[in-house]
Design a protein around this motif. Structure first.
Motif, short mmCIF file in Angstrom:
data_model
loop_
_atom_site.label_atom_id
_atom_site.label_comp_id
_atom_site.label_asym_id
_atom_site.label_seq_id
_atom_site.Cartn_x
_atom_site.Cartn_y
_atom_site.Cartn_z
N THR A 128 0.86 -1.18 0.00
CA THR A 128 0.00 0.00 0.00
C THR A 128 0.89 1.23 0.00
O THR A 128 1.85 1.30 0.77
N ILE A 129 0.57 2.18 -0.88
CA ILE A 129 1.31 3.45 -0.93
C ILE A 129 0.28 4.56 -0.73
O ILE A 129 -0.77 4.57 -1.38
N THR A 130 0.60 5.47 0.18
CA THR A 130 -0.31 6.58 0.43
C THR A 130 0.43 7.91 0.33
O THR A 130 1.64 7.99 0.57
N SER A 131 -0.33 8.94 -0.02
CA SER A 131 0.13 10.32 0.00
C SER A 131 -0.98 11.12 0.65
O SER A 131 -2.02 11.37 0.03
N LYS A 132 -0.77 11.49 1.91
CA LYS A 132 -1.83 12.16 2.67
C LYS A 132 -2.18 13.53 2.08
O LYS A 132 -3.34 13.87 1.95
N SER A 133 -1.18 14.33 1.71
CA SER A 133 -1.48 15.67 1.21
C SER A 133 -2.19 15.62 -0.14
O SER A 133 -3.00 16.49 -0.45
N ARG A 134 -1.90 14.61 -0.95
CA ARG A 134 -2.55 14.48 -2.26
C ARG A 134 -3.88 13.73 -2.14
O ARG A 134 -4.68 13.73 -3.07
N GLY A 135 -4.06 13.01 -1.03
CA GLY A 135 -5.28 12.25 -0.84
C GLY A 135 -5.31 10.97 -1.65
O GLY A 135 -6.38 10.46 -1.98
N TYR A 136 -4.14 10.42 -2.01
CA TYR A 136 -4.05 9.19 -2.80
C TYR A 136 -3.77 8.00 -1.91
O TYR A 136 -3.03 8.09 -0.93
N SER A 137 -4.30 6.86 -2.33
CA SER A 137 -3.95 5.58 -1.74
C SER A 137 -3.94 4.56 -2.88
O SER A 137 -4.89 4.50 -3.66
N LEU A 138 -2.85 3.80 -2.99
CA LEU A 138 -2.74 2.79 -4.03
C LEU A 138 -2.37 1.45 -3.40
O LEU A 138 -1.51 1.41 -2.52
N THR A 139 -3.00 0.39 -3.88
CA THR A 139 -2.65 -0.95 -3.42
C THR A 139 -2.40 -1.81 -4.66
O THR A 139 -2.98 -1.56 -5.73
N ILE A 152 6.60 5.16 -9.46
CA ILE A 152 6.15 3.97 -8.75
C ILE A 152 5.36 3.14 -9.74
O ILE A 152 4.38 3.62 -10.32
N GLN A 153 5.82 1.90 -9.96
CA GLN A 153 5.13 1.01 -10.90
C GLN A 153 4.50 -0.13 -10.10
O GLN A 153 5.17 -0.77 -9.30
N LEU A 154 3.22 -0.35 -10.35
CA LEU A 154 2.46 -1.35 -9.62
C LEU A 154 1.91 -2.39 -10.59
O LEU A 154 1.48 -2.04 -11.69
N ALA A 160 -6.46 2.30 -7.08
CA ALA A 160 -6.03 3.67 -6.76
C ALA A 160 -7.26 4.45 -6.30
O ALA A 160 -8.27 4.50 -7.01
N THR A 161 -7.16 5.04 -5.12
CA THR A 161 -8.27 5.79 -4.54
C THR A 161 -7.86 7.24 -4.34
O THR A 161 -6.76 7.50 -3.84
N SER A 162 -8.72 8.16 -4.73
CA SER A 162 -8.49 9.58 -4.50
C SER A 162 -9.56 10.09 -3.55
O SER A 162 -10.76 10.04 -3.87
N GLN A 166 -13.31 11.48 -4.53
CA GLN A 166 -14.01 10.23 -4.19
C GLN A 166 -14.02 9.25 -5.38
O GLN A 166 -15.02 8.60 -5.64
N SER A 167 -12.90 9.16 -6.09
CA SER A 167 -12.83 8.26 -7.23
C SER A 167 -11.98 7.03 -6.91
O SER A 167 -11.09 7.09 -6.05
N VAL A 168 -12.29 5.95 -7.63
CA VAL A 168 -11.55 4.70 -7.49
C VAL A 168 -11.24 4.17 -8.88
O VAL A 168 -12.14 4.07 -9.73
#
Length: 195
Positions: A128-139, A152-154, A160-162, A166-168
């Motif tokens: 899981t990678i997160t960026s709090k200030s950007r509001g991103y979370s990727l798994t 970052i290559q996954l 990917a959640t923003s 509120q997008s996925v």
């Protein structure tokens, strides 16, 4: 007082308050407020205890510890790990967190391999990678982080959640270009946004 072990040819120093040595095997266990400092690469490790296998140039840590790369601005915390000094590889076979505050991301995984000289972090297991200030979370199931160009290559079951819109996005793979703040998804891409 402190006990200090230096290996000038490898530009490394190990400091602790207690030493257990097996001279015939060139194996040394340092305990109590242990700190390892390496000039090249500029890494500092702090841990309660570690074992240094001098002939193989390997540091083994079987307790929770912290390591930081002084110029890349990375800090990692892990349950255990192995630092192959000669090869410039740190392997973290259990739960670990890598933080890159300058690039504003944090990564968690149960298996991380940091190839220091290549500026590459390999992630062979779920992460899981997160960026709090950007509001991103990727798994995803696995991935790589190229620290030099901040890509970052996954691969595998990427989500990917923003939080901002509120997008996925789900996909087979994705690339996050951190400087451009761009996430590109590849293969079986699905996009969903809250109404």
């Amino acid at each position: 007082g402190n006990i200090k072990i230096e290996q000038p040819d490898r530009q490394i120093a190990l400091v602790g308050k207690s030493l257990k040595a097996i001279p015939s095997a060139s194996r040394f266990t340092l305990e109590q407020s242990v700190k390892v400092t390496s000039a090249d690469p500029p890494i500092v490790v702090t841990t309660p205890t570690l074992t240094w296998e001098a002939p193989q140039s390997i540091v083994r840590i079987d307790v929770p510890f912290t390591a930081s790369h002084q110029t890349a601005g990375l800090t990692l915390t892990a349950q255990k790990g192995v630092w192959q000094i000669q090869e410039q590889i740190i392997k973290l076979p259990q739960a670990a967190v890598v933080k890159a505050p300058q690039q504003d991301w944090e990564l968690t995984s149960k298996n991380i391999e940091w190839r220091i000289s290549q500026n590459l972090v390999n992630l062979p297991q779920t992460l899981t990678i997160t960026s709090k200030s950007r509001g991103y979370s990727l798994t995803s199931q696995k991935g790589t982080v190229n620290l030099a160009n901040q890509l970052i290559q996954l691969q595998g079951a990427v989500k990917a959640t923003s939080n901002k819109d509120q997008s996925v996005i789900t996909a087979d793979g994705a690339t996050w270009n951190i400087p451009q703040q761009l996430v590109t998804a590849q293969g079986n891409v699905s996009y969903r946004q809250a109404q």
